[in-house]
Design a protein around this motif. Sequence first.
Motif, mmCIF file in Angstrom:
data_model
loop_
_atom_site.group_PDB
_atom_site.id
_atom_site.type_symbol
_atom_site.label_atom_id
_atom_site.label_comp_id
_atom_site.label_asym_id
_atom_site.label_seq_id
_atom_site.Cartn_x
_atom_site.Cartn_y
_atom_site.Cartn_z
ATOM 1 N N ILE A 15 -5.243 1.339 9.327
ATOM 2 C CA ILE A 15 -5.245 2.404 8.324
ATOM 3 C C ILE A 15 -5.299 3.777 8.990
ATOM 4 C CG2 ILE A 15 -6.590 3.471 6.458
ATOM 5 C CD1 ILE A 15 -7.436 0.603 5.645
ATOM 6 N N LYS A 16 -6.135 3.920 10.005
ATOM 7 C CA LYS A 16 -6.242 5.209 10.699
ATOM 8 C C LYS A 16 -4.919 5.594 11.361
ATOM 9 C CE LYS A 16 -10.126 6.601 12.495
ATOM 10 N NZ LYS A 16 -11.401 6.770 13.234
ATOM 11 N N ASP B 212 -9.591 3.614 1.694
ATOM 12 C CA ASP B 212 -9.659 3.757 3.155
ATOM 13 C C ASP B 212 -11.097 3.672 3.680
ATOM 14 O OD1 ASP B 212 -10.661 6.130 2.255
ATOM 15 O OD2 ASP B 212 -9.283 7.419 3.382
ATOM 16 N N ALA C 112 -11.495 2.383 7.171
ATOM 17 C CA ALA C 112 -11.200 3.327 8.250
ATOM 18 C C ALA C 112 -12.426 4.176 8.567
ATOM 19 C CB ALA C 112 -10.021 4.222 7.849
ATOM 20 N N TYR D 109 0.868 -1.182 0.000
ATOM 21 C CA TYR D 109 0.000 0.000 0.000
ATOM 22 C C TYR D 109 0.903 1.230 0.000
ATOM 23 C CZ TYR D 109 -3.443 -3.313 1.950
ATOM 24 O OH TYR D 109 -4.262 -4.386 2.178
ATOM 25 N N GLN E 122 -2.463 6.658 8.700
ATOM 26 C CA GLN E 122 -2.715 8.021 8.239
ATOM 27 C C GLN E 122 -2.266 9.052 9.277
ATOM 28 O OE1 GLN E 122 -6.918 7.540 7.593
ATOM 29 N NE2 GLN E 122 -6.688 7.215 5.386
#
Length: 374
Positions: free
Chosen positions: A328-329, A181, A184, A174, A332
Amino acid sequence: MKRIIPVASKKDLSFFIDFPHELYQNDPFYVPELFTAQRDMLTKSHHPFYEHSKIQLFLAYNNGDVVGRIAAIQNNNHNKIYKVTEGFFGFFDVINDNETAKMLLDTATAWLKEKNLDKIIGPVNFSTNDTCGLLIEGFNGPPVAMMPYNAPYYLPLLEKAGFSKKVDLRAYRYTAGDYNDRAAGLVEKIEERLQRNNIVIRKINLKNFKQEAEAIRKVYNKAWDKNLGFVPMTDKEFDYTAKDLKLILDPDFCLLAEKDGEIVGFSLAIPDINQVLIKIKRGRLFPTGLVKLLLNKRKINGIRILLLGVVDGYRKMGIEACLYGRIIKAFQAKKMKYAEASWTLEHNDMVNKPIENIGGKLYRKYRLLEKSIA
């Protein structure tokens, strides 16, 4: 003159560990293993693997120079669980020479044959819980944490020696800004639904690490029991691995799914420590390697999604999506640049499809090979 000798002294072991540094000294993608970690792993009094199984290390010489290495591995727990008589080869590195490669592989095979084993599989360093697989596609960058690396010529050498494909392993990548996303965005709704079933998602508690690791071990051994060649870790083996992982663990990337106080799933992504290790010459932390490690650890901008599993009875309830969404969160929030999900079996659509749906790009392949022992 070429010859193979068994590793029988501390000096031999040092040559065994250091050989890849010589082999790949001009390869910009090579990442050296830490010397102390390799030494401990290959010393019988230091690693719990030797409580139930055996290995023998070999070095290949040509006119006084080390030109290859290999380990013959008898994993008794693997054979007991699967009711087979298989052996492994691992820690395989060699110059681009068919004769030398065949001599090493024949020597390992002969050692396994003496143990009444009828098949040799590899490369596997102890078991599939450890580093395994031969890189066959994706030679365009350094490996991520705890993944293998080798030159492209290894596959032809093994095939020439009579080895054939057993199974391929996959690695997905990724890249920041280039993935779906959606998971997320759905995390909160999924968690609300799970909570109605008394399932909560939480970070690992490092202050209570020993107890947390014990609970995770039980889930790990249950959730991966149907994976190819999976061998449950003994308590001591899991503790050994957990102790090493704790050094680089980020609680935001180590998540537990808990039902009424019992762990039913977990996910683990680790910082790509190889970004630092690639700068540590010959894997030595002293005198300057430790400084590089401490100074650069905070600069790591990539992760490897190492594990994500849920025990039978709790799958397809949304726990997997929630764990991925949380990763994912965190990815980020920390402004990471890339993530690798690895490894997965080539035929495991239940795992591979969700990875691809989120936007993971298949970018590397690894192979386990096998050969019958006559």
